[in-house]
Design a protein around this motif. Sequence first.
Motif, PDB file in Angstrom:
ATOM      1  N   LEU A  90      10.823   0.536   4.864  1.00 27.35           N
ATOM      2  CA  LEU A  90      11.648  -0.632   5.162  1.00 27.35           C
ATOM      3  C   LEU A  90      11.987  -0.718   6.647  1.00 27.35           C
ATOM      4  CD1 LEU A  90      14.091  -0.367   2.138  1.00 27.35           C
ATOM      5  CD2 LEU A  90      12.169  -1.949   2.392  1.00 27.35           C
ATOM      6  N   VAL A  91      12.099   0.446   7.281  1.00 32.07           N
ATOM      7  CA  VAL A  91      12.481   0.501   8.691  1.00 32.07           C
ATOM      8  C   VAL A  91      11.265   0.524   9.616  1.00 32.07           C
ATOM      9  CG1 VAL A  91      13.711   1.880  10.412  1.00 32.07           C
ATOM     10  CG2 VAL A  91      14.609   1.716   8.094  1.00 32.07           C
ATOM     11  N   ILE A  92      10.198   1.227   9.218  1.00 33.40           N
ATOM     12  CA  ILE A  92       9.072   1.447  10.131  1.00 33.40           C
ATOM     13  C   ILE A  92       7.860   0.549   9.894  1.00 33.40           C
ATOM     14  CG2 ILE A  92       9.740   3.843  10.521  1.00 33.40           C
ATOM     15  CD1 ILE A  92       7.383   4.648   8.707  1.00 33.40           C
ATOM     16  N   ALA A  93       7.850  -0.247   8.825  1.00 33.18           N
ATOM     17  CA  ALA A  93       6.672  -1.057   8.486  1.00 33.18           C
ATOM     18  C   ALA A  93       6.247  -1.970   9.637  1.00 33.18           C
ATOM     19  CB  ALA A  93       6.925  -1.866   7.222  1.00 33.18           C
ATOM     20  N   LYS A  94       7.200  -2.578  10.287  1.00 35.40           N
ATOM     21  CA  LYS A  94       6.880  -3.497  11.388  1.00 35.40           C
ATOM     22  C   LYS A  94       6.136  -2.761  12.504  1.00 35.40           C
ATOM     23  CE  LYS A  94       9.371  -7.326  13.109  1.00 35.40           C
ATOM     24  NZ  LYS A  94      10.660  -7.893  13.478  1.00 35.40           N
ATOM     25  N   ASN A  95       6.594  -1.556  12.845  1.00 36.28           N
ATOM     26  CA  ASN A  95       5.935  -0.771  13.885  1.00 36.28           C
ATOM     27  C   ASN A  95       4.570  -0.250  13.425  1.00 36.28           C
ATOM     28  OD1 ASN A  95       7.957  -1.064  15.851  1.00 36.28           O
ATOM     29  ND2 ASN A  95       9.165   0.529  14.871  1.00 36.28           N
ATOM     30  N   LEU A 137       0.822  -1.207   0.000  1.00 36.42           N
ATOM     31  CA  LEU A 137       0.000   0.000   0.000  1.00 36.42           C
ATOM     32  C   LEU A 137       0.856   1.256   0.000  1.00 36.42           C
ATOM     33  CD1 LEU A 137      -2.795  -1.067   2.490  1.00 36.42           C
ATOM     34  CD2 LEU A 137      -3.017  -0.741   0.030  1.00 36.42           C
ATOM     35  N   ILE A 138       1.928   1.245   0.772  1.00 33.86           N
ATOM     36  CA  ILE A 138       2.827   2.407   0.814  1.00 33.86           C
ATOM     37  C   ILE A 138       3.475   2.620  -0.548  1.00 33.86           C
ATOM     38  CG2 ILE A 138       4.990   3.291   1.792  1.00 33.86           C
ATOM     39  CD1 ILE A 138       4.100   1.996   4.470  1.00 33.86           C
ATOM     40  N   ARG A 139       3.920   1.539  -1.189  1.00 35.56           N
ATOM     41  CA  ARG A 139       4.531   1.666  -2.521  1.00 35.56           C
ATOM     42  C   ARG A 139       3.552   2.207  -3.551  1.00 35.56           C
ATOM     43  NH1 ARG A 139       6.655  -3.450  -1.229  1.00 35.56           N
ATOM     44  NH2 ARG A 139       5.115  -4.400  -2.585  1.00 35.56           N
ATOM     45  N   SER A 140       2.236   1.980  -3.343  1.00 33.44           N
ATOM     46  CA  SER A 140       1.230   2.429  -4.311  1.00 33.44           C
ATOM     47  C   SER A 140       0.901   3.921  -4.187  1.00 33.44           C
ATOM     48  CB  SER A 140      -0.052   1.614  -4.155  1.00 33.44           C
ATOM     49  OG  SER A 140      -0.750   1.983  -2.983  1.00 33.44           O
ATOM     50  N   ILE A 154      -0.796  10.960   6.277  1.00 31.27           N
ATOM     51  CA  ILE A 154      -0.438   9.930   5.302  1.00 31.27           C
ATOM     52  C   ILE A 154      -0.598   8.516   5.863  1.00 31.27           C
ATOM     53  CG2 ILE A 154       2.044   9.946   5.796  1.00 31.27           C
ATOM     54  CD1 ILE A 154       0.406   9.418   2.378  1.00 31.27           C
ATOM     55  N   LEU A 155      -0.325   8.356   7.144  1.00 28.31           N
ATOM     56  CA  LEU A 155      -0.501   7.042   7.765  1.00 28.31           C
ATOM     57  C   LEU A 155      -1.980   6.668   7.805  1.00 28.31           C
ATOM     58  CD1 LEU A 155       2.112   7.390  10.628  1.00 28.31           C
ATOM     59  CD2 LEU A 155       2.406   6.364   8.369  1.00 28.31           C
ATOM     60  N   ALA A 156      -2.848   7.670   7.992  1.00 31.03           N
ATOM     61  CA  ALA A 156      -4.290   7.414   7.965  1.00 31.03           C
ATOM     62  C   ALA A 156      -4.712   6.949   6.573  1.00 31.03           C
ATOM     63  CB  ALA A 156      -5.057   8.668   8.363  1.00 31.03           C
ATOM     64  N   LYS A 157      -4.113   7.530   5.534  1.00 33.82           N
ATOM     65  CA  LYS A 157      -4.436   7.119   4.166  1.00 33.82           C
ATOM     66  C   LYS A 157      -4.081   5.649   3.934  1.00 33.82           C
ATOM     67  CE  LYS A 157      -3.802  11.584   1.901  1.00 33.82           C
ATOM     68  NZ  LYS A 157      -3.053  12.304   0.868  1.00 33.82           N
ATOM     69  N   VAL A 158      -2.937   5.231   4.462  1.00 36.69           N
ATOM     70  CA  VAL A 158      -2.513   3.836   4.305  1.00 36.69           C
ATOM     71  C   VAL A 158      -3.502   2.911   5.009  1.00 36.69           C
ATOM     72  CG1 VAL A 158      -0.702   2.160   4.859  1.00 36.69           C
ATOM     73  CG2 VAL A 158      -0.079   4.413   3.994  1.00 36.69           C
ATOM     74  N   LEU A 159      -3.891   3.257   6.237  1.00 34.94           N
ATOM     75  CA  LEU A 159      -4.849   2.433   6.977  1.00 34.94           C
ATOM     76  C   LEU A 159      -6.217   2.426   6.295  1.00 34.94           C
ATOM     77  CD1 LEU A 159      -3.982   3.263  10.693  1.00 34.94           C
ATOM     78  CD2 LEU A 159      -3.361   1.238   9.368  1.00 34.94           C
ATOM     79  N   GLU A 160      -6.639   3.559   5.755  1.00 35.98           N
ATOM     80  CA  GLU A 160      -7.913   3.619   5.040  1.00 35.98           C
ATOM     81  C   GLU A 160      -7.903   2.704   3.823  1.00 35.98           C
ATOM     82  OE1 GLU A 160      -8.767   7.681   4.036  1.00 35.98           O
ATOM     83  OE2 GLU A 160      -9.092   8.238   6.127  1.00 35.98           O
ATOM     84  N   LYS A 161      -6.801   2.716   3.097  1.00 35.04           N
ATOM     85  CA  LYS A 161      -6.681   1.838   1.930  1.00 35.04           C
ATOM     86  C   LYS A 161      -6.734   0.378   2.361  1.00 35.04           C
ATOM     87  CE  LYS A 161      -4.151   4.491  -1.512  1.00 35.04           C
ATOM     88  NZ  LYS A 161      -3.120   4.357  -2.531  1.00 35.04           N
ATOM     89  N   TYR A 162      -6.073   0.072   3.467  1.00 32.80           N
ATOM     90  CA  TYR A 162      -6.063  -1.300   3.970  1.00 32.80           C
ATOM     91  C   TYR A 162      -7.486  -1.738   4.327  1.00 32.80           C
ATOM     92  CZ  TYR A 162      -5.009  -5.399   6.723  1.00 32.80           C
ATOM     93  OH  TYR A 162      -4.978  -6.679   7.209  1.00 32.80           O
ATOM     94  N   LYS A 199       7.001  10.141  -0.779  1.00 31.84           N
ATOM     95  CA  LYS A 199       8.310   9.662  -1.199  1.00 31.84           C
ATOM     96  C   LYS A 199       9.166   9.261   0.017  1.00 31.84           C
ATOM     97  CE  LYS A 199      11.950  11.113  -4.378  1.00 31.84           C
ATOM     98  NZ  LYS A 199      12.408  12.204  -5.238  1.00 31.84           N
ATOM     99  N   VAL A 200       9.102  10.073   1.074  1.00 29.42           N
ATOM    100  CA  VAL A 200       9.861   9.798   2.296  1.00 29.42           C
ATOM    101  C   VAL A 200       9.307   8.551   2.989  1.00 29.42           C
ATOM    102  CG1 VAL A 200      10.440  10.678   4.592  1.00 29.42           C
ATOM    103  CG2 VAL A 200      10.560  12.190   2.603  1.00 29.42           C
ATOM    104  N   LEU A 201       7.969   8.438   3.046  1.00 25.12           N
ATOM    105  CA  LEU A 201       7.363   7.260   3.666  1.00 25.12           C
ATOM    106  C   LEU A 201       7.774   5.985   2.941  1.00 25.12           C
ATOM    107  CD1 LEU A 201       5.491   6.148   5.850  1.00 25.12           C
ATOM    108  CD2 LEU A 201       3.597   6.429   4.243  1.00 25.12           C
TER     109      LEU A 201
END
Length: 122
Positions: free
Chosen positions: A45-50, A20-23, A98-106, A38-40
């Motif tokens: 790679l570092v923060i996905a687990k968290n 989702l982040i790559r999209s 932006i993190l909310a957008k990722v969760l919304e897409k999920y 772009k920064v996310l």
Amino acid sequence: MEQKALNISPIILIEEINKLIRSLLNSKVLGLDGILNKVLKIAALVIAKNLVKVASCCFTNRTILKSLKEFIIVVLRKEGKKDYSLLGSYRLIALKNILAKVLEKYIANIILKVAEEHRLLF
């Protein structure tokens, strides 16, 4: 008609969040958190687990962090309109975290998957 329970797992896979982040499009405007897509993508790679831990906790506890619910609506004039007193002469843009957008897409993907499995769209 018999109702079936929806089997939706609160467990989120890192691969799904990374996908989702790559999209995300790089050219989008900053949201409230000030994080560029772009920064996310680089930091994923570092923060996905968290991110997955936080999102799973939100789903399990059925809560959303206050900061993920906040956004700003910006009103833009559409160029070339004859009458700017009409609502149709303006466009609304929501600046979200932006993190909310990722969760919304999920969540949207989960809803679509369940709707397709139970043939709710046809």
